[in-house]
Design a protein around this motif. Sequence first.
Motif, PDB file in Angstrom:
ATOM      1  N   GLN A   6      67.334  37.000 -13.446  1.00 33.75           N
ATOM      2  CA  GLN A   6      67.584  37.104 -14.887  1.00 33.75           C
ATOM      3  C   GLN A   6      66.747  36.065 -15.605  1.00 33.75           C
ATOM      4  O   GLN A   6      66.739  34.895 -15.205  1.00 33.75           O
ATOM      5  CB  GLN A   6      69.061  36.846 -15.197  1.00 33.75           C
ATOM      6  CG  GLN A   6      70.000  37.808 -14.504  1.00 33.75           C
ATOM      7  CD  GLN A   6      71.433  37.647 -14.980  1.00 33.75           C
ATOM      8  OE1 GLN A   6      71.871  36.553 -15.312  1.00 33.75           O
ATOM      9  NE2 GLN A   6      72.167  38.754 -15.028  1.00 33.75           N
ATOM     10  N   LYS A   7      66.072  36.491 -16.658  1.00 35.66           N
ATOM     11  CA  LYS A   7      65.288  35.528 -17.426  1.00 35.66           C
ATOM     12  C   LYS A   7      65.861  35.434 -18.825  1.00 35.66           C
ATOM     13  O   LYS A   7      66.119  36.458 -19.477  1.00 35.66           O
ATOM     14  CB  LYS A   7      63.820  35.950 -17.457  1.00 35.66           C
ATOM     15  CG  LYS A   7      62.925  34.987 -18.210  1.00 35.66           C
ATOM     16  CD  LYS A   7      62.627  35.469 -19.594  1.00 35.66           C
ATOM     17  CE  LYS A   7      61.957  34.413 -20.458  1.00 35.66           C
ATOM     18  NZ  LYS A   7      61.655  34.930 -21.803  1.00 35.66           N
ATOM     19  N   TYR A   8      66.104  34.223 -19.289  1.00 33.81           N
ATOM     20  CA  TYR A   8      66.630  34.004 -20.640  1.00 33.81           C
ATOM     21  C   TYR A   8      65.588  33.262 -21.479  1.00 33.81           C
ATOM     22  O   TYR A   8      65.079  32.218 -21.064  1.00 33.81           O
ATOM     23  CB  TYR A   8      67.934  33.206 -20.588  1.00 33.81           C
ATOM     24  CG  TYR A   8      69.063  33.991 -19.969  1.00 33.81           C
ATOM     25  CD1 TYR A   8      69.875  34.811 -20.752  1.00 33.81           C
ATOM     26  CD2 TYR A   8      69.298  33.945 -18.599  1.00 33.81           C
ATOM     27  CE1 TYR A   8      70.898  35.548 -20.181  1.00 33.81           C
ATOM     28  CE2 TYR A   8      70.318  34.679 -18.021  1.00 33.81           C
ATOM     29  CZ  TYR A   8      71.114  35.483 -18.820  1.00 33.81           C
ATOM     30  OH  TYR A   8      72.117  36.223 -18.260  1.00 33.81           O
ATOM     31  N   ARG A 150      51.508  31.085 -23.433  1.00 28.17           N
ATOM     32  CA  ARG A 150      52.702  31.286 -24.248  1.00 28.17           C
ATOM     33  C   ARG A 150      53.456  32.529 -23.792  1.00 28.17           C
ATOM     34  O   ARG A 150      52.850  33.554 -23.502  1.00 28.17           O
ATOM     35  CB  ARG A 150      52.343  31.386 -25.731  1.00 28.17           C
ATOM     36  CG  ARG A 150      51.681  30.145 -26.322  1.00 28.17           C
ATOM     37  CD  ARG A 150      52.440  28.837 -26.036  1.00 28.17           C
ATOM     38  NE  ARG A 150      53.817  28.820 -26.472  1.00 28.17           N
ATOM     39  CZ  ARG A 150      54.219  28.400 -27.668  1.00 28.17           C
ATOM     40  NH1 ARG A 150      53.344  27.962 -28.543  1.00 28.17           N
ATOM     41  NH2 ARG A 150      55.492  28.392 -27.982  1.00 28.17           N
ATOM     42  N   GLY A 151      54.758  32.402 -23.742  1.00 28.37           N
ATOM     43  CA  GLY A 151      55.579  33.524 -23.290  1.00 28.37           C
ATOM     44  C   GLY A 151      55.595  33.660 -21.771  1.00 28.37           C
ATOM     45  O   GLY A 151      56.101  34.641 -21.224  1.00 28.37           O
ATOM     46  N   GLY A 152      55.062  32.656 -21.085  1.00 24.20           N
ATOM     47  CA  GLY A 152      54.853  32.766 -19.643  1.00 24.20           C
ATOM     48  C   GLY A 152      56.105  32.808 -18.782  1.00 24.20           C
ATOM     49  O   GLY A 152      56.030  33.155 -17.604  1.00 24.20           O
ATOM     50  N   SER A 153      57.257  32.483 -19.355  1.00 27.86           N
ATOM     51  CA  SER A 153      58.476  32.539 -18.546  1.00 27.86           C
ATOM     52  C   SER A 153      58.794  33.956 -18.086  1.00 27.86           C
ATOM     53  O   SER A 153      59.383  34.152 -17.024  1.00 27.86           O
ATOM     54  CB  SER A 153      59.666  31.996 -19.338  1.00 27.86           C
ATOM     55  OG  SER A 153      59.437  30.659 -19.676  1.00 27.86           O
ATOM     56  N   ASP A 154      58.413  34.934 -18.889  1.00 25.31           N
ATOM     57  CA  ASP A 154      58.602  36.324 -18.467  1.00 25.31           C
ATOM     58  C   ASP A 154      57.879  36.560 -17.151  1.00 25.31           C
ATOM     59  O   ASP A 154      58.402  37.198 -16.236  1.00 25.31           O
ATOM     60  CB  ASP A 154      58.015  37.302 -19.503  1.00 25.31           C
ATOM     61  CG  ASP A 154      58.746  37.257 -20.827  1.00 25.31           C
ATOM     62  OD1 ASP A 154      59.905  36.795 -20.850  1.00 25.31           O
ATOM     63  OD2 ASP A 154      58.151  37.681 -21.839  1.00 25.31           O
ATOM     64  N   THR A 155      56.661  36.053 -17.090  1.00 18.61           N
ATOM     65  CA  THR A 155      55.857  36.259 -15.888  1.00 18.61           C
ATOM     66  C   THR A 155      56.475  35.540 -14.693  1.00 18.61           C
ATOM     67  O   THR A 155      56.501  36.066 -13.588  1.00 18.61           O
ATOM     68  CB  THR A 155      54.410  35.797 -16.149  1.00 18.61           C
ATOM     69  OG1 THR A 155      53.896  36.582 -17.229  1.00 18.61           O
ATOM     70  CG2 THR A 155      53.531  36.005 -14.932  1.00 18.61           C
TER      71      THR A 155
END
Length: 408
Positions: A6-8, A150-155
């Motif tokens: 799960q990613k928050y 940026r937004g790299g947590s999704d990856t």
Amino acid sequence: MSLIVQKYGGTSVGSPDRIRNVARRVAKFRAQGHDIVVVVSAMSGETNRLISLAKEIQAQPDPRELDVMVSTGEQVTVALLSMALMELGVRAKSYTGGQVRVLTDSAYTKARILSIDEGNIRRDLESGHVVVVAGFQGVDMEGNITTLGRGGSDTTGVALAAALKADECQIYTDVDGVYTTDPRIEPKARKLKSITFEEMLEMASLGSKVLQIRSVEFAGKYRVRLRVLSSFEEEGEGTLITFEEEGDMEQPIISGIAFNRDEAKITVRGVPDKPGIAYQILGPVADANIEVDMIIQNVGEEGQTDFSFTVHKNDFEKALAILKGIQPHLEAKDVIGDEGIAKVSVVGVGMRSHVGVASQMFRTLAEEGINIQMISTSEIKISVVIDEKYLELAVRVLHKAFGLDREV
Ligand code: ASP
Ligand code: MG
């Protein structure tokens, strides 16, 4: 029992209360018997704050030092979430990217994941822990801290799901799924129950910023089952990203309208229309590591032609300077920049088996008097560059023209 990653995102962990909420949700899944790996972003606004702070010291922050610094945002949230889980009686353990060992290349601020050593995580899962991993970061071969853009947590989330062969990767965010277009521009936008990877890739690359594009590429490549959900709603299925062959038989022709305000256009006027000119113009741009998106070369007239292309606004000044620098060498009459453009695209796998999508798009824009400056197409997308001031209008009329406001 399944293994779920799960990613928050930043808003979901934006305050201690929200972190407690995330912990409750994770605990609920844990209580159902699932193994859970959680990836978190920095608290909302934190990454921006750190970047501005760096810029107060160094106008162009040194990339290595910037990564050392911005990676701390996620380091804070993993620890806080682990503590919040412990407070609920859930065993939890946090990891930075380097501690897991998310190995990346050395391209600071936009590193790519090379491999993930999932040994630590597996061991902790086996001993009954929820494992909380810092998104957005890794280490290179030399142990330098890197970040993924940026937004790299999704990856990070998707890459972990791939490495662990998780049953599902759930991306919790402040929207409850993927929409036919941005609801802030078109209130009649509808949430999609599912969208194919290829469409999602186009939507993401075109600026529907629900997911970082690399995460979608990763999920497609490693066939990770990916779902986007709201972190603020208890119920809801979100949007499932599917593979085309397992999708509904009745795919709509168009799934969504994407747009992008992040590009700028450069036109090189009056260059000699001779072999090698495109290379002479774009070669130095590529050598400077600047990605070019749309390209158009006009029909030559009296041995001369105009050549236009778009780049990301971040690279605009640099690209313009390069071309002004080589203008005499190119024998170009002029080099002109235009930042006031936007790109609008219709996206849908149904286009493969339907003709007339392009003409319908062009007619719809023409009826509103919107001039098209550039066009590009792929199998499942048609994009146009228009004057930025007509962007919202274009999105709305196209959304209606392709029937996206109607319930299916
Ligand atoms: N904190 C990073 C950012 O703001 C990474 C992320 O949130 O995914 O871009
Ligand atoms: Mg995000």
